[in-house]
Motif scaffolding. Structure first.
Motif, short mmCIF file in Angstrom:
data_model
loop_
_atom_site.label_atom_id
_atom_site.label_comp_id
_atom_site.label_asym_id
_atom_site.label_seq_id
_atom_site.Cartn_x
_atom_site.Cartn_y
_atom_site.Cartn_z
N ARG A 1 -5.09 -0.81 -7.40
CA ARG A 1 -6.39 -0.17 -7.17
C ARG A 1 -6.25 0.94 -6.13
NH1 ARG A 1 -9.72 -3.66 -9.82
NH2 ARG A 1 -9.29 -5.86 -9.71
N ASN B 1 -8.03 3.13 -3.03
CA ASN B 1 -9.09 3.23 -2.04
C ASN B 1 -9.57 4.67 -2.08
OD1 ASN B 1 -10.49 3.81 0.39
ND2 ASN B 1 -9.51 2.05 1.39
N ASN B 2 -10.76 4.89 -2.59
CA ASN B 2 -11.26 6.26 -2.79
C ASN B 2 -11.46 7.02 -1.48
OD1 ASN B 2 -11.29 6.21 -5.64
ND2 ASN B 2 -13.19 5.04 -5.60
N LYS B 3 -11.62 6.31 -0.38
CA LYS B 3 -11.80 6.97 0.91
C LYS B 3 -10.49 7.51 1.46
CE LYS B 3 -15.85 4.37 2.37
NZ LYS B 3 -16.41 3.47 3.39
N THR B 4 -9.40 6.76 1.25
CA THR B 4 -8.12 7.15 1.84
C THR B 4 -7.14 7.75 0.83
OG1 THR B 4 -7.14 4.96 1.47
CG2 THR B 4 -8.31 5.31 3.57
N ASN C 1 -3.29 0.28 -3.72
CA ASN C 1 -2.97 -1.07 -3.24
C ASN C 1 -2.60 -1.97 -4.41
OD1 ASN C 1 -3.79 -0.90 -0.33
ND2 ASN C 1 -5.68 -0.24 -1.32
N SER D 1 0.85 -1.20 0.00
CA SER D 1 0.00 0.00 0.00
C SER D 1 0.88 1.24 0.00
CB SER D 1 -0.89 0.02 1.24
OG SER D 1 -1.73 -1.10 1.25
#
Length: 154
Positions: free
Chosen positions: A45, A47-50, A54, A24
């Protein structure tokens, strides 16, 4: 590969119940380089929130190599031991770890490594002290568990 191992120690993860190895990082370029070096076609990919990217690799071979040869566990953040890295590759391993969990303070000559394993940080401190770096380990208790900071002064 020593760089990738160091980066994994900082920002990698081994799943407990399957053959998953993950990296990550906020800098997608590092993950692209790792994927290329590992000759992987696994997707990266976000993580749209953070905002963290990854790279998740399903590989029994890679997981077993990390666990058997480098003593990595699924709880490596807390129980990591410094791996047996040949001296000629040690700087690459440390640079990989720094790219994952290191930072440079804006003022002064201060570099910091962050980790959860006091044993790992103590070994890193001893290696850097042999190279005449002035080092200090600081243990703090953040919101989730303990973190160990290795501060290096020049």
């Amino acid at each position: 590969m020593a760089y990738i191992l160091g980066f994994f120690y900082a920002d990698g993860y081994i799943a407990k119940n399957n053959h998953l190895v993950a990296f990550s990082q906020k800098d997608v370029k590092i993950l692209e380089d790792i994927r290329k070096e590992l000759d992987s076609n696994h997707p990266i990919r976000i993580n749209n929130k953070t905002g963290v990217y990854n790279l998740i690799i399903n590989s029994k071979l890679l997981k077993n190599e990390l666990m058997i040869y480098h003593k990595v566990t699924h709880n490596k953040s807390i129980d990591a031991v410094f791996p047996d890295v040949p001296k000629g590759y040690l700087s690459h391993f440390i640079r990989g770890y720094f790219d994952g969990d290191g930072h440079i303070y804006k003022s002064g000559y201060l570099i910091c490594f962050v980790g959860g394993s006091k044993e790992f940080m103590t070994s890193l401190r001893d290696i850097l002290a042999k190279e005449s770096f002035n080092t200090r380990i600081i243990i703090e208790k953040p919101i989730k568990g303990f973190s160990t900071y290795l501060k290096i002064f020049r």
